[in-house]
Design an enzyme around this catalytic site. Structure first.
Site, PDB file in Angstrom:
ATOM      1  N   CYS A  95      46.308  46.270  45.403  1.00  0.00           N
ATOM      2  CA  CYS A  95      45.519  47.477  45.173  1.00  0.00           C
ATOM      3  C   CYS A  95      45.854  47.921  43.754  1.00  0.00           C
ATOM      4  CB  CYS A  95      45.909  48.560  46.151  1.00  0.00           C
ATOM      5  SG  CYS A  95      45.774  48.019  47.863  1.00  0.00           S
ATOM      6  N   LYS A 154      42.190  40.188  42.039  1.00  0.00           N
ATOM      7  CA  LYS A 154      42.672  39.438  40.879  1.00  0.00           C
ATOM      8  C   LYS A 154      44.169  39.160  40.952  1.00  0.00           C
ATOM      9  CE  LYS A 154      42.275  37.664  36.759  1.00  0.00           C
ATOM     10  NZ  LYS A 154      41.645  36.328  36.716  1.00  0.00           N
TER      11      LYS A 154
HETATM   12  C1  AGP Z   1      41.479  31.744  40.874  1.00  0.00           C
HETATM   13  O1  AGP Z   1      40.272  31.917  40.264  1.00  0.00           O
HETATM   14  C2  AGP Z   1      42.155  32.949  41.351  1.00  0.00           C
HETATM   15  N1  AGP Z   1      42.116  34.043  40.509  1.00  0.00           N
HETATM   16  C3  AGP Z   1      43.526  32.673  41.994  1.00  0.00           C
HETATM   17  O2  AGP Z   1      43.542  31.419  42.595  1.00  0.00           O
HETATM   18  C4  AGP Z   1      44.747  32.824  41.060  1.00  0.00           C
HETATM   19  O3  AGP Z   1      44.811  31.768  40.163  1.00  0.00           O
HETATM   20  C5  AGP Z   1      46.012  32.916  41.922  1.00  0.00           C
HETATM   21  O4  AGP Z   1      45.924  34.027  42.746  1.00  0.00           O
HETATM   22  C6  AGP Z   1      47.277  32.957  41.102  1.00  0.00           C
HETATM   23  O5  AGP Z   1      47.307  34.075  40.266  1.00  0.00           O
HETATM   24  P1  AGP Z   1      48.309  34.152  39.042  1.00  0.00           P
HETATM   25  O6  AGP Z   1      47.930  33.083  38.082  1.00  0.00           O
HETATM   26  O7  AGP Z   1      48.113  35.532  38.492  1.00  0.00           O
HETATM   27  O8  AGP Z   1      49.689  33.941  39.579  1.00  0.00           O
END
Ligand code: AGP
Length: 611
Positions: free
Chosen positions: A2, A606
């Site tokens: 969040c 994200k």
């Molecule tokens: C992919 O498009 C996603 N945003 C997701 O798989 C992301 O790469 C994953 O949650 C890891 O996040 P991070 O690189 O911030 O650790």
């Protein structure tokens, strides 16, 4: 997952909070809310809405919240459906208001204890217990800061919290354990946020809280105590990325803007890290040399797109350095017994630097006997950066689209630099290094060439919009590229997409192939091309439709059942970076055609700061 913001100022704060929520919406977008203390009547007024921040904005437009002390939240549901009653802030008796990012694992016994005391709950969330626990202590005559301190001592799990008390016009309590939280320092005003991006419109000076920190944020002062209760002085750091990074500019979506930024991003990762013919090792920090001299194996840990970057790095490290490299997703690694090889480097990869599983794996690794921990990360000051021995920043600038694009390519460049500095200790010749350095220097211009295929890829995308399934194929280091392509397509277009090493086709997935199952192939002109062509014939022989991104010299033409787009020739080791781009563009255009929410796909967030 969040986003939380808070503000204490001598001006109205609701606009600042709302702008903060919009900038944090990438963290969760199923409901949003704001609580502001109105100095006119001394009450906390709260507005919450299910749906996106725009819903909250519309409600506030109808009935504005007045006041100079407030907190706000955008939610990614964990406990309780995404309905208004589960939206934050959660209030206790109109006196205490709380916003929370994280998960309180022991909320049920705490809730039962409060219910036994006669407390009534208005939501299904874990967060609401925090408001009632603080309120319960205030009722017993405990001072507000102490009440918060005692409350967080009762919590198990992860939290970033901002809490206000109706009777305290000059205080926001902020606490961090397992979820990110920063304090923005203004002049005669202060702010809190899950991410500095949220407050760049009002300040670029930030304090990054450590795990276990509890802060009193007032109009003119900020004081922080660590988990032992001792006062700590954190350095105030200037946020370095350009303020316009959160602007969509001429683009309809952040994702497209971020795809198009990739040539510049690759230049930014390389800036200051390349000499004429070699990688400059100082980029990894002063202690790097002594550590790299001893590395005999590498363990990579990451999630999602960052995991795919790590998979490609495994090919590079084993090929260029010639030492064992293992890779695993963080959520698996952290919960199993593992064997640490002697002189092993623990390497995490993360855009956000706050991914809960990756961070937990790092913390486990620090106890497990690794030589040292290196992180490849995009967010300076993030938890992974602060808790690792070494870091190499990817300098991609803020990535807002939930689907990772420029972060991935920048990670790949950083990983190739890492492989080169390790490799020179294990037999890479100066000529080989210089050849790769030249290939990296040529890369931004080659990426521009690939990006110019955008309209051809857009045309191709029309053939996907009515499909429900798809298959991505690659061989060698192009297999993880195919995996990344499949992840992009599924997460933003909701088309089921699977990736296979092309040689595995005949071991099962070939049964799925027919006209309704587009097969996307990444086909550089490398030593595996002839084998890949054989796999493509297996598809064509079954009436499958091939979409091939191929090297100019691959000798693949358009024809019945095969649509080929030619890419410039690149050094084979740099190929994965280049071949990622058309797959990003394809996913983007398919998603736009399908009318999905490209930047904020359903059910995702994200920054995954919960496990
Ligand atoms: C992919 O498009 C996603 N945003 C997701 O798989 C992301 O790469 C994953 O949650 C890891 O996040 P991070 O690189 O911030 O650790």
């Amino acid at each position: 997952m969040c986003g939380i913001v808070g503000a204490i100022a001598q001006r109205q704060v609701s606009g600042i909070l709302l702008e903060g929520l919009k900038r944090l919406e990438y963290r969760g977008y199923d409901s949003a809310g704001m609580a502001v203390r109105d100095q006119a009547d001394g009450q906390i007024h709260c507005t919450r809405r299910s749906g996106k921040v725009a819903e909250l904005e519309a409600a506030l437009g109808q009935q504005p919240l007045q006041g100079s002390l407030g907190i706000a939240h955008t939610r990614w549901a964990t406990h309780g459906k995404p309905e208004e009653r589960n939206a934050h802030p959660h209030l206790a008796d109109g006196r205490v208001a709380v916003v929370h990012n994280g998960i309180i694992e022991n909320f049920e016994p705490l809730k039962n204890g409060l219910i036994a005391k006669g407390v009534e709950f208005a939501s299904d969330t874990d967060t609401e217990v925090i408001a009632h626990l603080v309120h319960d202590k205030l009722n017993q005559g405990v001072e507000f800061p102490e009440a918060v301190k005692q409350t967080i001592a009762q919590l198990d799990g992860a939290y970033a919290l901002a809490i206000i008390d109706q009777q305290q016009p000059d205080l926001i309590m902020a606490a961090r354990m397992g979820s990110p939280l920063v304090i923005g320092i203004g002049i005669g005003e202060n702010f809190i946020a899950s991410d500095p991006l949220a407050m760049l419109q009002v300040t670029d000076q930030f304090i990054y809280l450590d795990e276990g920190d509890l802060a009193e944020v007032r109009l003119e002062s900020v004081s922080v105590r660590n988990r032992a209760g001792e006062p700590v002085e954190h350095e105030v750091l200037r946020y370095e990325h350009g303020q316009d990074a959160t602007d969509k500019g001429e683009y309809r979506h952040y994702m497209m803007k971020e795809i198009m930024e990739q040539p510049a991003v690759v230049e930014a990762v390389l800036e200051g890290r390349l000499g004429k013919e070699a990688v400059l090792e100082q980029a990894f920090g002063a202690e790097a040399k002594a550590i790299f001299d001893r590395v005999q194996s590498v363990q990579i840990i990451a999630c999602g797109t960052s995991y795919h970057a790590g998979m490609i790095a495994k090919y590079w490290i084993e090929e260029l350095v010639g030492i064992p490299c293992q890779i695993e997703v963080a959520s698996e690694y952290r919960y199993r017994k593992t064997v640490v090889l002697p002189n092993s480097l623990f390497l995490t990869i993360s855009q956000s630097g706050e991914t809960a599983d990756t961070l937990a794996a790092l913390r486990e690794a620090k106890e497990a006997g690794f030589l040292a921990c290196l992180t490849i990360c995009n967010v300076p000051g993030s938890s992974l950066v602060r808790e690792s021995d070494l870091s190499l920043m990817t300098n991609a600038g803020p990535e807002i689209g939930v689907a990772s694009t420029k972060a991935f390519t920048s990670q790949l460049v950083a990983l190739l630099l890492t492989a080169l500095v390790l490799g020179r200790r294990h037999g890479i010749s100066a000529e080989q290094e210089s050849e790769l350095v030249s290939a990296l220097k040529r890369l931004p211009q080659q990426l521009e060439q690939v990006l110019s295929l955008d309209s051809a890829i857009e045309t191709l995308s029309q053939r996907f919009a009515d499909k429900n399934h798809s298959l991505f194929l690659g061989r060698g280091a192009m297999y993880p590229v195919a995996m990344e392509g499949a992840l992009k397509l599924k997460e933003i277009s909701y088309i089921h997409a699977e990736a296979y090493p092309a040689g595995e086709l005949k071991h099962g997935p070939l049964a799925l192939v027919d006209k309704e199952m587009p097969v996307i192939v990444v086909a550089p002109n490398n030593s595996l091309l002839e084998k890949l062509k054989a796999n493509m014939q297996e598809v064509q022989a079954r009436g499958g439709e091939l979409y091939v991104f191929a090297d100019q010299a691959a000798g693949l033409d358009n024809g019945e059942g095969i649509h080929t787009l030619e890419l410039p020739h690149v050094h084979s080791l740099v190929g994965p970076i280049l071949y990622t781009i058309p797959l990003q563009l394809l996913s983007y255009h398919v998603a736009v055609l399908k009318g999905t929410d490209v930047d904020q796909p359903r059910n995702l967030a994200k920054s995954v700061t919960v496990e």
